[in-house]
Design a protein around this motif. Structure first.
Motif, short mmCIF file in Angstrom:
data_model
loop_
_atom_site.label_atom_id
_atom_site.label_comp_id
_atom_site.label_asym_id
_atom_site.label_seq_id
_atom_site.Cartn_x
_atom_site.Cartn_y
_atom_site.Cartn_z
N ARG A 95 0.84 -1.20 0.00
CA ARG A 95 0.00 0.00 0.00
C ARG A 95 0.88 1.26 0.00
N TYR A 99 1.00 4.15 -2.87
CA TYR A 99 0.82 5.59 -2.62
C TYR A 99 1.97 6.38 -3.25
N LYS A 102 1.42 6.69 -6.93
CA LYS A 102 0.40 7.72 -7.20
C LYS A 102 0.99 9.11 -7.08
N GLN A 106 1.07 12.00 -9.91
CA GLN A 106 0.49 13.33 -9.67
C GLN A 106 1.54 14.42 -9.89
N GLY A 112 -2.67 9.06 -15.60
CA GLY A 112 -3.02 7.96 -14.73
C GLY A 112 -1.95 6.89 -14.68
N TYR A 128 -5.69 -3.04 -5.15
CA TYR A 128 -5.83 -2.04 -6.21
C TYR A 128 -7.20 -1.37 -6.14
N GLU A 129 -8.24 -2.17 -5.98
CA GLU A 129 -9.59 -1.62 -5.93
C GLU A 129 -9.80 -0.75 -4.69
N SER A 130 -9.17 -1.11 -3.57
CA SER A 130 -9.29 -0.30 -2.36
C SER A 130 -8.62 1.06 -2.53
N LEU A 131 -7.71 1.16 -3.51
CA LEU A 131 -6.99 2.41 -3.76
C LEU A 131 -7.61 3.19 -4.93
N GLY A 132 -8.75 2.74 -5.42
CA GLY A 132 -9.46 3.48 -6.45
C GLY A 132 -9.23 3.02 -7.87
N TYR A 133 -8.41 1.99 -8.08
CA TYR A 133 -8.20 1.47 -9.43
C TYR A 133 -9.47 0.77 -9.90
N LYS A 134 -9.78 0.95 -11.17
CA LYS A 134 -10.99 0.36 -11.76
C LYS A 134 -10.58 -0.69 -12.79
#
Length: 146
Positions: A95, A99, A102, A106, A112, A128-134
């Motif tokens: 995790r 971060y 990311k 940024q 992205g 990945y999904e918990s961090l907003g990845y789709k």
């Protein structure tokens, strides 16, 4: 735990983790090859590698390659490698590395981060999904092995 960007002085730690990562995915151990590969990426500035370290011990790494979106006319990052040593798993190392990836995107004003994972790697998918990845379902990925 600290997250640091790997430089040539970190080759041994990065190469050791990279070798473990390759073995995890069924490749033969090749520390000399791993060292040569990582050293070349760093020297040529072809990737960005972050190491998670604790008290001088390398725990995991993430490696990102720059790519571009022509339609969006921006840089993207390909998150190609993420690995945490077995003794350090389930402690937030992956995790923290995610971060940092990311933050890199940024800071670069990137469009992205793109990544892929095996269909059966449900632990990684959950992270990945918990961090907003789709999960992409509107495109197909094709591979040409040479």
């Amino acid at each position: 735990m600290q997250i640091i960007q790997a430089t040539l002085k970190d080759i041994d730690d990065a190469s050791s983790l990279f070798n473990e990562y390759r073995v995890f995915y069924g490749q033969q151990s090749d520390i000399a090859g791993a060292k040569a590969f990582i050293e070349e990426r760093i020297k040529k500035k072809e990737s960005v590698i972050y190491l998670a370290v604790d008290k001088g011990k390398p725990m995991g790494f993430i490696q990102l390659y720059p790519i571009f979106t022509s339609v969006g006319m921006k840089r993207k990052w390909l998150l190609n490698d993420l690995f945490v040593g077995e003794a350090y798993r389930r402690n937030g190392v992956a995790r923290a590395l995610m971060y940092q990836a990311k933050a890199l995107a940024q800071q670069a004003n990137a469009a992205g981060i793109l990544l892929e994972t095996m269909k059966d790697n449900t632990k990684a998918q959950a992270l990945y999904e918990s961090l907003g990845y789709k999960k992409e379902d509107s495109v197909y990925f094709y591979n040409l092995s040479l």
